[in-house]
Motif scaffolding. Structure first.
Motif, PDB file in Angstrom:
ATOM      1  N   TYR A  96       2.979  -1.628  -0.217  1.00  0.00           N
ATOM      2  CA  TYR A  96       3.190  -2.937   0.413  1.00  0.00           C
ATOM      3  C   TYR A  96       4.596  -3.492   0.187  1.00  0.00           C
ATOM      4  O   TYR A  96       4.974  -4.487   0.802  1.00  0.00           O
ATOM      5  N   ASP A 114       3.202  -0.672   4.683  1.00  0.00           N
ATOM      6  CA  ASP A 114       2.445  -1.615   5.505  1.00  0.00           C
ATOM      7  C   ASP A 114       3.263  -2.837   5.923  1.00  0.00           C
ATOM      8  O   ASP A 114       4.191  -3.256   5.239  1.00  0.00           O
ATOM      9  N   ASN A 128       6.591  -7.676   6.749  1.00  0.00           N
ATOM     10  CA  ASN A 128       6.944  -7.816   5.337  1.00  0.00           C
ATOM     11  C   ASN A 128       8.430  -7.604   5.087  1.00  0.00           C
ATOM     12  O   ASN A 128       8.904  -7.880   3.993  1.00  0.00           O
TER      13      ASN A 128
END
Length: 202
Positions: A96, A114, A128
């Motif tokens: 992540y 991700d 992100n």
């Protein structure tokens, strides 16, 4: 570039037929993610997919299915962070952050990074990363053929995924949004879109 399809989180009537058709169309890898589901439903789905395709399937839940159905491997995430104690097969993982990717990427067959783009399915989070962060990670050799772009991937941004240096793309909403899982029967438009995705990924 590899094209990976992530399943819907819920089971539906035409699912085994669509997944089999996707394999027949040349799908590289299928990740089955069914959180909070009964294992017997995953067993039923796998039993309906021809066994010749099982070696191209990775499960995110109910890891015992890997051995029972001769699957490719298991996938770890923040919800399922560890493999079973005696497990010795292939393992993939979702990362992540760039820091987590740097720390973990060498341990797994491949990793998902991700939230590359803003999500296009309900419950998915915004991107992100900035373009500069991705470019820097690629420059450092952290993004390569063993890292797959996940989150918000669509036919419109597949060329960006390639340019960023990813080895593959994980498609979910861009594919499944083209079929009504509650009452749809005709999935020709979904298969047609998958062909376009494959062409764009090659």
């Amino acid at each position: 570039m590899k094209l990976i399809v992530l399943s819907t989180p819920h089971f539906f009537i035409e699912e085994d037929q669509i997944l089999t058709a996707l394999f027949e169309e040349g799908l590289d890898l299928l990740h089955i993610r069914k959180p909070d589901s009964e294992p017997v439903l995953s067993e039923r789905l796998l039993s309906l997919i021809p066994s010749q395709y099982h070696s191209r399937i990775v499960v995110h839940n109910h890891f015992y299915l890997k051995e029972e159905y001769g699957l490719r491997g298991i996938h770890l995430s923040q919800h399922e962070p560890e493999p079973p104690r005696d497990y010795s097969g292939k393992v993939t993982r979702t990362c992540y952050t760039i820091e987590q990717l740097a720390q973990d990427r060498a341990k797994y067959e491949y990793t998902f990074l991700d939230s590359i783009f803003s999500g296009i399915t309900e419950g998915h989070r915004p991107s992100n990363f900035t373009a500069e962060q991705i470019k820097e990670a690629t420059r450092r050799g952290l993004i390569d053929r063993k890292v797959m772009a996940s989150g918000g991937v669509s036919i419109e941004n597949l060329s960006q995924v390639q340019d960023m240096g990813f080895g593959g793309a994980v498609v979910c909403g861009d594919l499944w949004n083209r079929f009504d899982v509650h009452k749809g029967l005709d999935y020709k438009s979904l298969l047609s879109h998958f062909r376009h995705l494959r062409k764009a990924a090659n």
